[in-house]
Scaffold this motif. Structure first.
Motif, PDB file in Angstrom:
ATOM      1  N   ILE A 103       0.693  -1.268   0.109  1.00  0.00           N
ATOM      2  CA  ILE A 103      -0.094   0.106   0.068  1.00  0.00           C
ATOM      3  C   ILE A 103       0.829   1.313   0.212  1.00  0.00           C
ATOM      4  N   LEU A 116      -1.751  -2.433  -6.213  1.00  0.00           N
ATOM      5  CA  LEU A 116      -2.931  -2.993  -5.435  1.00  0.00           C
ATOM      6  C   LEU A 116      -3.448  -4.202  -5.565  1.00  0.00           C
ATOM      7  N   ALA A 131      -2.351  -6.276  -2.904  1.00  0.00           N
ATOM      8  CA  ALA A 131      -2.793  -5.655  -1.510  1.00  0.00           C
ATOM      9  C   ALA A 131      -4.131  -5.998  -1.342  1.00  0.00           C
TER      10      ALA A 131
END
Ligand SMILES: O=C(O)C(=O)C[C@]1(C(=O)O)C=C[C@@H](O)C=C1
Length: 480
Positions: free
Chosen positions: A87, A164, A167
């Protein structure tokens, strides 16, 4: 398989997809990251070394803690650390923070390994195949992520999207893992089943060979992937071929992992697979080092990936963990410390060789592969063979039962002599003090101390039957 075990396995595999992304995500996005950090590409690539430092610093302690505080806590810690890395990395603009995040990724990596490999070896099923599956998920991420990065680049999407994806997977997986119950680390019973019988000398030798293999198996791949393109250009292969060789290696690796997973299910093949793959990887490297034909080198690079990067490291680790059922976390940490040492030392060694003006860099990799093969031979020679199948295992029991039966019959014959004497001297059949002595001897003479109570129970039964036999015999004699 129980549902929770299936969920646990699947979440570990998913983590290794994420980890596969983590391994290459910085290099894949280095240009964008460098501009984010307002730095040159050279400084940016320095940040990559943080991962190695994080790993080297954390492996042993994570491994130790995995045995001490429990696998679940270490797994969650690793996942959380990776989540912070994924992140924060694409939005961070400071080089020192980037370096810190790299170190955190290295620590996350060591935490995941220290928890995942021991858990997989404690679950039911094929331990080697479980570990190799982790490699399959890593390789698939290393294949998919570059496509995502390239697409984002072409479509002018924000580069952080590639961060992302892992994540989001991690977040979902974190929720899943939090609510999972883990198997008990190692129960006494499990420990006895998994325990491998080896005398101390052989155990030390096999452990040393396995740790050496932890180094060579990593070194041989790093050496190849870092230098193959430059090496190919030096021997006047075209630019396209030079890059194609690395892709062929990756393709070989994925096919190799999948084939290994299939072959490990066939017990008769599984026992020899490790050695065979080591020989194949050495032969391919020799061809790569000396071939001047592009097509031959292409086949050899595919075969090298197919053998050297098909989960050999994972197979060796699974073997090591069988030797130390009580210290799986610590041994995982130790094994990977040797691997991390390879990531550190190979660039130093090759850098030195280049400075010396050594023409054929790949010969050095052949030597590393040779040392690896020697270690593999030691492991293969001294690690006890597994029974090839349930049928084969039962054949061994049948043979032992046959020998035991002859001996038990001989024992009853010896009892015949005892009962004759006892009757003459009018002694009772039961002699509790003699039975106690027999049981003491059984305990003293048991090589495997974990088996004492089982051995004693067998002898108690044998003596009870001996008494029953004696009484029946005495009764019969009295009637005559
Ligand atoms: O040594 C004896 O006196 C026996 O009778 C043999 C034996 C045995 O089978 O070992 C059986 C019964 C006794 O209680 C003790 C030992």
């Amino acid at each position: 398989m129980q549902i929770s075990n299936f969920r646990l396995k699947f979440s570990l595999f998913l983590n290794y997809f994420v980890h596969g992304c983590g391994l290459i995500i910085l290099t894949q996005n280095l240009t964008q990251l460098a501009s984010n950090w307002h730095s040159t590409l050279a400084t940016a690539s320095f940040v990559l070394s943080g991962i190695g430092i994080g790993r080297l610093a954390a492996y042993l302690s994570m491994g130790f803690l995995s045995d001490k505080v429990g696998r679940k806590k270490i797994l969650l810690f690793g996942m959380l650390s990776y989540l912070i890395f994924f992140i924060a990395s694409p939005v961070n603009e400071s080089i020192p923070i980037a370096y810190g995040l790299s170190i955190l990724a290295g620590i996350a990596n060591s935490a995941l390994d220290s928890a995942a490999y021991p858990i997989l070896s404690e679950l039911r099923g094929n331990q080697k195949a479980n570990s190799v599956s982790l490699k399959a998920f890593m390789s698939s991420a290393e294949f998919i992520l570059p496509v995502i990065v390239l697409t984002a680049n072409q479509e002018n999407w924000w580069f952080g999207l590639s961060f992302l994806l892992p994540a989001v997977i991690l977040m979902a997986n974190l929720i899943n893992v939090t609510f999972l119950t883990f198997p008990k680390s190692v129960t006494k019973e499990n420990e006895n089943i998994q325990k491998v019988q080896l005398n101390t000398g052989k155990k030390v030798l096999v452990t040393a060979a396995l740790l050496l293999y932890g180094y060579t198996s990593m070194a041989v791949m790093i050496w190849f992937t870092q230098w193959i393109s430059i090496f190919a250009k030096n021997i006047d292969f075209g630019n396209t071929t030079a890059h194609l060789l690395l892709s062929l290696y990756s393709l070989g690796s994925i096919s190799g992992v999948l084939l290994t997973l299939i072959l490990l299910r066939i017990k008769a093949v599984a026992n020899r697979l490790f050695l065979f793959q080591n020989i194949l990887s050495l032969l391919s490297l020799i061809i790569i080092a000396f071939s001047t034909q592009e097509s031959l080198s292409m086949v050899a690079c595919f075969t090298f990936g197919f053998s050297a990067a098909a989960g050999l490291m994972q197979m060796a680790l699974a073997t090591l963990l069988r030797l130390y059922p009580k210290k799986k976390g610590l041994l995982t940490g130790l094994f990977f410390s040797f691997g991390s040492l390879a990531s550190f030392t190979v660039p130093l060694i090759t850098g030195w060789l280049v400075a010396q003006g050594k023409a054929n860099l790949m010969v050095g990799d052949v030597i590393v592969a040779l040392i690896g093969l020697a270690a593999a031979l030691i492991i293969q020679a001294f690690f006890p063979k597994e029974a090839p199948s349930l049928k084969e295992a039962r054949k061994v029991i049948d043979r032992i039962d046959h020998q035991l039966l002859r001996l038990v019959e001989k024992r009853f014959q010896a009892v015949d002599a005892v009962i004759a004497l006892k009757q003459k001297q009018e002694l009772p059949v039961l002699d509790a003090s003699r039975e106690e002595k027999v049981l003491e001897k059984i305990a003293k003479n048991s090589h495997n101390k974990a088996l004492i109570s089982y051995n004693q129970a067998i002898w108690q039964t044998m003596m009870a039957q001996s008494r029953a036999y004696q009484r029946a015999k005495a009764h019969h004699n009295n009637k005559e």
